[in-house]
Enzyme design. Sequence first.
Site, PDB file in Angstrom:
ATOM      1  CB  CYS A   1      -6.992  -1.946   7.959  1.00  0.00           C
ATOM      2  SG  CYS A   1      -6.034  -1.510   9.433  1.00  0.00           S
TER       3      CYS A   1
ATOM      4  CG  HIS B   1      -4.960   1.812   6.686  1.00  0.00           C
ATOM      5  ND1 HIS B   1      -6.241   1.463   7.067  1.00  0.00           N
ATOM      6  CD2 HIS B   1      -4.883   1.553   5.342  1.00  0.00           C
ATOM      7  CE1 HIS B   1      -6.909   1.028   6.008  1.00  0.00           C
ATOM      8  NE2 HIS B   1      -6.109   1.070   4.954  1.00  0.00           N
TER       9      HIS B   1
ATOM     10  CG  HIS C   1      -7.434  -0.468   1.756  1.00  0.00           C
ATOM     11  ND1 HIS C   1      -7.407   0.698   2.477  1.00  0.00           N
ATOM     12  CD2 HIS C   1      -8.021  -0.133   0.563  1.00  0.00           C
ATOM     13  CE1 HIS C   1      -7.927   1.677   1.769  1.00  0.00           C
ATOM     14  NE2 HIS C   1      -8.305   1.202   0.600  1.00  0.00           N
TER      15      HIS C   1
END
Length: 336
Positions: A252, A300, A312
């Site tokens: 990520c 994240h 993402h």
Amino acid sequence: MGSHRRVAPSGLDRGATAAVGLLSVAAVLGAVPASVAAPHDDTRTEVDRLHTEAERATEAYNKADERTEQLRRQIDDAQDEIARKQERVNTMRDALGSLAGAQYRSGGVDPSLALLLSAEPDDYLDKASVLDRVTTRQAGELRELRQLLRELAQDRAEAAHKLAELEKGRKAVAAHKKTVQRKLAEARRLLAGLPAGERDAYGRASRSGRTDLTGPGGVPASGRAAAALAAARSALGKPYIWGANGPSGFDCSGLIQWSYAQAGVGLPRTSQEQRYAGRRIPLSEARPGDLVAYRDDASHIGMYAGNGQVIHAPRPGAPVRYDPVGMMPVSSVTRI
């Protein structure tokens, strides 16, 4: 607005290299459970939990990896500086040695030049009587030699300390890597136990979330945000690879770092640091190219793409894609 360090895009995969850590694995992660309840809903919940823990471990790995790379560069620079200073010391010793040889041939060596036989000239130079026996120029050269020797000793001590820290980091990386691999292997094992249809559906499914968190969408806030968003869009469909920052795969934070590198902006490696790399704004003011961090620990991160969606790298088995911005709790939005 935070400051931006301009760098050339790296364009490198960094899947499994070293890291200085700094968080213990035990502190970041819980133990992998030995057994999981049989119902399929419980299995999917457990797989999600394992992926979340693996993602947190991956960001700890990334932080350690970044620190290790910094140490490597510092050690290389220190070794170059040590070599330059050693060459200067050797040159000065040679020059003073030539003077000693000339004095010897003319009837004897000045006692002040006896320091050439010593690696530590400090004691000799500290005696005032010695300074009476050397010219002003020679005294200056001797003092410069003494200072260089001191700096050389200090540089070598600092380099040795960094080498020890680097070795410690390598061990930390190995522990982080092993933890991530264990979590992901357990998740794969659980997924393999699901019926084929449910397993495939899990792999295809987008994360559900609040759809009322849309932000204004529209135009990126800056040219660099527009360039970073274009880069992120070019990565759609690329696989999630833990510890990787492109161009063939991403985790990520690796996707975010790589995307902004294509815009000439250097960002930190981890999602926790990326959220502080610019100006914090409310989600209601988000524009394309802004960073959206998730969970309280910002473990994240994605890039706002407008119209209530982010781009993402979700998790292993799920490629870079669009998902609702409200797919999980938003902790902050950052404008670079």
